[in-house]
Motif scaffolding. Structure first.
Motif, PDB file in Angstrom:
ATOM      1  N   HIS A  38       0.873  -1.182   0.000  1.00  0.00           N
ATOM      2  CA  HIS A  38       0.000   0.000   0.000  1.00  0.00           C
ATOM      3  C   HIS A  38       0.914   1.238   0.000  1.00  0.00           C
ATOM      4  O   HIS A  38       1.751   1.390   0.895  1.00  0.00           O
ATOM      5  CB  HIS A  38      -0.926  -0.019   1.218  1.00  0.00           C
ATOM      6  N   GLU A  41       1.718   3.869   3.092  1.00  0.00           N
ATOM      7  CA  GLU A  41       2.000   3.350   4.433  1.00  0.00           C
ATOM      8  C   GLU A  41       3.463   3.649   4.765  1.00  0.00           C
ATOM      9  O   GLU A  41       4.343   2.790   4.727  1.00  0.00           O
ATOM     10  CB  GLU A  41       1.649   1.865   4.490  1.00  0.00           C
ATOM     11  N   HIS A 125       3.417  -3.475   6.946  1.00  0.00           N
ATOM     12  CA  HIS A 125       2.345  -2.518   6.659  1.00  0.00           C
ATOM     13  C   HIS A 125       2.169  -1.566   7.829  1.00  0.00           C
ATOM     14  O   HIS A 125       2.739  -1.752   8.905  1.00  0.00           O
ATOM     15  CB  HIS A 125       1.007  -3.255   6.480  1.00  0.00           C
ATOM     16  N   CYS A 126       1.295  -0.571   7.623  1.00  0.00           N
ATOM     17  CA  CYS A 126       0.747   0.189   8.740  1.00  0.00           C
ATOM     18  C   CYS A 126      -0.672   0.554   8.349  1.00  0.00           C
ATOM     19  O   CYS A 126      -1.142   0.155   7.284  1.00  0.00           O
ATOM     20  CB  CYS A 126       1.596   1.405   9.069  1.00  0.00           C
TER      21      CYS A 126
END
Ligand SMILES: [Zn+2]
Length: 309
Positions: A38, A41, A125-126
């Motif tokens: 993503h 992120e 991720h975040c």
């Protein structure tokens, strides 16, 4: 003798993607680390960038392949969640489709060229641009789950969620889920969110990746026990409540809050504020793991993620 570090670009689905290849002394596992599935992120992207910086002077057994930003067009366009060319969430497309749209082809090439053949995978991720979260690690049931669980615990985040296979799981088509299906020990590690570049979250990723290296026997010595933090909370279910109608989402809880089944946790109202459209209640006892932080929600929009036993 130091490691060999090669920084180059790899072509995946016609895109030029940055790749760091680190070769240590002697045989050992192949660990693949990905961030930027993503593109907004930033804490996880920054974590992998920083982590790969100093291997020239470190001792390592085995090999590492690290991609700091996989979804390069999403990063360039500052497009949360999706590959902008086709609007698809890359982390719902694994293991991919060679004749599909760009996100599906990118997933396919990533799976074939980077994930397959690895002994272990960390997908960092975040929360995305409009997601706040408590740091957590996700792994899947399957043939490699014992090792995946060890990696999830080693990463050192406060919550660890195990996801069953099958149609009921909250999230399918992830890189770590596809890797798990192929028998590779894999985790998705989440720390940071809301499009912010917070030092605490970046440091969590760097420390977590180093502890996974220790776990896999790729670096000498033992990780600092004091740094590892307390034992995480374990959850066996990940529930993702959605709203019925589009509107203005207003949670009354925050990530990390403990909730009881049936407890009101927020509302969706009309855009002019005059009408309550829906009161959202907790679907089970659990902890709020992530929360959509933007008030703007679509019909059937994702509101939050709840870790439950
Ligand atoms: Zn993500």
């Amino acid at each position: 003798m130091p490691c060999t570090v090669v920084r180059r670009e790899i072509e995946l689905a016609g895109l030029k993607v940055p790749l760091v290849e680190i070769t240590g002394r002697g045989d050992g596992p192949l660990l693949t680390v990905i961030a930027g599935v993503h593109g907004c992120e930033y804490a996880s992207i920054a974590g992998v960038r920083r982590w790969t910086r100093d291997f020239e002077t470190r001792e390592l057994t085995g090999r590492i392949r690290a991609v700091p930003v996989l979804n390069v067009t999403g990063f360039a366009a500052r497009a949360p969640f999706v590959v902008p060319e086709d609007g698809k969430n890359l982390n719902r497309c694994f293991p991919g489709d060679p004749s599909g749209t760009l996100a599906e082809r990118l997933a396919y090439d990533t799976f074939r060229q980077l994930i397959e053949g690895s002994d272990a995978l960390v997908d960092a991720h975040c929360g995305d641009m409009v997601e706040a979260l408590q740091p957590f690690t996700l792994y899947e049931a399957g043939p490699a789950e014992d090792r995946a669980r060890e990696m999830a615990v080693a990463y050192g985040l406060p919550y660890v969620i195990r996801q069953e296979r099958g149609p009921d799981r909250a999230v399918a088509g992830t890189s770590s889920g596809a890797a798990a299906e192929a028998g590779i020990a894999a985790i998705t590690a989440e720390a940071g969110g809301c499009g912010l570049l917070e030092e605490d979250a970046v440091a969590l990723h760097v420390a977590g990746l180093n502890r996974v290296l220790h776990l896999l026997g790729m670096t000498p010595g033992q990780p600092d026990a004091a740094e590892a933090g307390p034992e995480p909370h374990f959850f066996g279910r990940f529930l993702w409540p959605r709203c019925r109608a589009a509107g203005w989402w207003e949670p009354t809880v925050a990530p990390g809050d403990l909730v009881a089944a049936g407890q009101p946790i927020g509302s969706v109202s009309s855009l002019d504020g005059s009408q309550l459209l829906e009161t959202i209640t907790a679907p089970a006892d659990g902890v709020i793991i992530f929360l959509t932080s933007s008030p703007a929600v679509a019909a059937d929009g994702l509101l939050l993620g709840l870790g439950a036993s």
